[in-house]
Design an enzyme around this catalytic site. Structure first.
Site, PDB file in Angstrom:
ATOM      1  N   ARG A   1      12.066  12.960  21.625  1.00  0.00           N
ATOM      2  CA  ARG A   1      11.451  13.374  20.351  1.00  0.00           C
ATOM      3  C   ARG A   1      11.147  12.149  19.497  1.00  0.00           C
ATOM      4  O   ARG A   1      10.092  12.030  18.896  1.00  0.00           O
ATOM      5  CB  ARG A   1      12.385  14.337  19.598  1.00  0.00           C
ATOM      6  CG  ARG A   1      12.542  15.687  20.279  1.00  0.00           C
ATOM      7  CD  ARG A   1      13.251  16.710  19.400  1.00  0.00           C
ATOM      8  NE  ARG A   1      14.642  16.389  19.098  1.00  0.00           N
ATOM      9  CZ  ARG A   1      15.687  16.756  19.844  1.00  0.00           C
ATOM     10  NH1 ARG A   1      15.497  17.458  20.943  1.00  0.00           N
ATOM     11  NH2 ARG A   1      16.913  16.422  19.498  1.00  0.00           N
TER      12      ARG A   1
ATOM     13  N   LYS B   1       7.250  20.564   2.299  1.00  0.00           N
ATOM     14  CA  LYS B   1       6.517  21.732   2.791  1.00  0.00           C
ATOM     15  C   LYS B   1       7.459  22.907   3.022  1.00  0.00           C
ATOM     16  O   LYS B   1       8.594  22.723   3.475  1.00  0.00           O
ATOM     17  CB  LYS B   1       5.825  21.401   4.115  1.00  0.00           C
ATOM     18  CG  LYS B   1       5.070  22.592   4.708  1.00  0.00           C
ATOM     19  CD  LYS B   1       4.582  22.314   6.119  1.00  0.00           C
ATOM     20  CE  LYS B   1       5.401  23.109   7.118  1.00  0.00           C
ATOM     21  NZ  LYS B   1       4.861  23.038   8.491  1.00  0.00           N
TER      22      LYS B   1
ATOM     23  N   GLU C   1       2.914  26.809   1.524  1.00  0.00           N
ATOM     24  CA  GLU C   1       2.156  27.250   2.697  1.00  0.00           C
ATOM     25  C   GLU C   1       2.400  28.713   3.036  1.00  0.00           C
ATOM     26  O   GLU C   1       3.363  29.044   3.734  1.00  0.00           O
ATOM     27  CB  GLU C   1       2.505  26.391   3.921  1.00  0.00           C
ATOM     28  CG  GLU C   1       1.735  26.833   5.165  1.00  0.00           C
ATOM     29  CD  GLU C   1       2.085  26.071   6.439  1.00  0.00           C
ATOM     30  OE1 GLU C   1       3.071  25.304   6.431  1.00  0.00           O
ATOM     31  OE2 GLU C   1       1.394  26.267   7.440  1.00  0.00           O
TER      32      GLU C   1
ATOM     33  N   LYS D   1      -1.354  24.814   1.012  1.00  0.00           N
ATOM     34  CA  LYS D   1      -1.689  24.723   2.444  1.00  0.00           C
ATOM     35  C   LYS D   1      -1.858  26.144   2.944  1.00  0.00           C
ATOM     36  O   LYS D   1      -0.937  26.956   2.819  1.00  0.00           O
ATOM     37  CB  LYS D   1      -0.567  24.022   3.214  1.00  0.00           C
ATOM     38  CG  LYS D   1      -0.747  24.070   4.732  1.00  0.00           C
ATOM     39  CD  LYS D   1       0.126  23.039   5.427  1.00  0.00           C
ATOM     40  CE  LYS D   1       0.025  23.162   6.932  1.00  0.00           C
ATOM     41  NZ  LYS D   1       0.637  22.004   7.619  1.00  0.00           N
TER      42      LYS D   1
HETATM   43  P1  13P Z   1      -0.620  23.927  12.972  1.00  0.00           P
HETATM   44  O1  13P Z   1      -1.794  23.107  12.497  1.00  0.00           O
HETATM   45  O2  13P Z   1      -0.244  23.650  14.386  1.00  0.00           O
HETATM   46  O3  13P Z   1      -0.799  25.383  12.672  1.00  0.00           O
HETATM   47  O4  13P Z   1       0.644  23.439  12.173  1.00  0.00           O
HETATM   48  C1  13P Z   1       0.522  23.106  10.863  1.00  0.00           C
HETATM   49  C2  13P Z   1       1.792  23.348  10.156  1.00  0.00           C
HETATM   50  O5  13P Z   1       2.380  22.450   9.605  1.00  0.00           O
HETATM   51  C3  13P Z   1       2.305  24.724  10.102  1.00  0.00           C
HETATM   52  O6  13P Z   1       3.325  24.802   9.175  1.00  0.00           O
END
Ligand code: 13P
Length: 341
Positions: free
Chosen positions: A46, A136, A177, A219
């Site tokens: 990772r 996030k 998000e 987002k």
């Molecule tokens: P994806 O662009 O793969 O959907 O992932 C973005 C992301 O950070 C989802 O929380």
């Protein structure tokens, strides 16, 4: 951090021609990605993969920030520099995923609520000390027969608002998000309706929790047809409906909006973003915060092998550049084809 510093961070996240690289996959998700290239998922594999993504020269022209996972923010480059410091040194802001994942919502079959508020104030202080400038939190909204329910949308919006308030208190810009999933049978119009309702509910909650919209990045998903829907909307319709939906539901003070890729291919995600920026009159910067759409080709090119590192980095930089251009509406097939030549 002062309000001015928060505003500067938020503005820098969506600076012209730049977007975010999301590399905050949880342990279970990154294992799934590594399974696709038959690579064993260990702490070192990772780290090696995140090193590839984080120390790629030239990416600062297109990437304003990277979202790290709890393990990653504490790891270091092959040269021994802590990942957040390596990013800061090249002018890229470290971000951190702080939610604890989406869990089943009680009494709401098929629906999820994101957890992670307990102890969040203390965790944010630690992440801030490690260099995090933004955070996030992802909420998941599922479309299906009779869902999403009001209870699910409201519970998720409330958690997002509580999280955002704690971030701003800690001097960290919250990236909120709410992701309406795209893998069901629904039409694009149903996605529009659910996305609009989810965003309206979210902004009501943000205001109720006294979150400063001026210091919050949204987002979100694009408005698209569900993957299993028989009729698939094309690029122009996706661009028009996404921008139309955002204009109805997102308040003007938001400094910028970034999209998740959510299962779109690298090419689709770039083209759709470009269509919005090339063809629409927009009140906010619209950019990207892609995970899979930026990483998929590079992960495949790498395959977990040191001898493929240079090619993987080239492929990654190409996708980053294409999306940087798409964020200005300046992407084209000619630019896409440049990688091959
Ligand atoms: P994806 O662009 O793969 O959907 O992932 C973005 C992301 O950070 C989802 O929380």
């Amino acid at each position: 951090m002062s309000a001015q510093e928060l505003a500067a961070t938020a503005a820098a996240m969506v600076a012209k021609g730049k977007g975010i690289l999301a590399i905050d996959e949880s342990g279970a998700t990154i294992k799934k990605r590594f399974d696709s290239i038959a690579l064993e998922c260990t702490e070192e594999s990772r780290r090696a993969y995140r090193d590839l993504l984080i120390t790629n020269p030239g990416d600062r022209d297109f990437i304003s920030g990277m979202i790290l996972f709890d393990e990653t923010i504490k790891q270091a480059t092959s040269a021994g520099i802590a990942f957040p410091q390596a990013l800061i040194a090249k002018g890229i802001m470290p971000g951190i995923k702080v939610d604890a994942g989406a869990k089943e919502l009680a009494r709401h079959p098929g629906e999820l609520v994101t957890e992670g508020l307990d102890g969040l104030r203390e965790r944010l202080a630690k992440y801030k000390a490690l260099g995090a400038k933004f955070a996030k939190w992802r909420a998941v909204i599922t479309i299906g027969p009779g869902i999403p329910s009001r209870g699910c949308v409201e519970a998720n919006a409330h958690a997002l608002a509580r999280y955002a308030g704690l971030c701003q208190e800690a001097g960290i810009v919250p990236m909120v998000e709410p992701e309406v999933l795209m893998d069901a049978e629904n039409t694009i119009d149903r996605c529009y309706e659910v996305t609009e309702m989810t965003l309206r509910t979210l902004f009501n909650e943000l205001v109720a929790q006294r979150v400063s919209l001026e210091h919050t990045i949204l987002k979100t998903n694009m408005v698209v047809s569900g993957k299993l829907c028989k009729t698939q909307a094309g690029m122009a319709e996706i661009a028009e409906k996404t921008v139309g939906c955002l204009k109805r539901a997102v308040p003007a003070p938001i400094p910028g909006i970034v999209f998740l890729s959510g299962g779109q291919s690298g090419l689709e995600a770039t083209r759709n973003l470009n269509a919005m920026n090339a063809g629409c009159d927009l009140p906010w910067p619209l950019s990207f915060s892609y995970g899979r759409a930026l990483q998929a080709d590079a992960l495949k090119a790498w395959g977990g092998k040191a001898e493929n590192l240079a090619q993987a980095r080239k492929v990654l930089l190409h996708r980053e550049r294409c999306n940087g251009l798409a964020a200005m509406g300046k992407y084209s097939q000619t630019i896409e084809d440049e990688l091959a030549t």
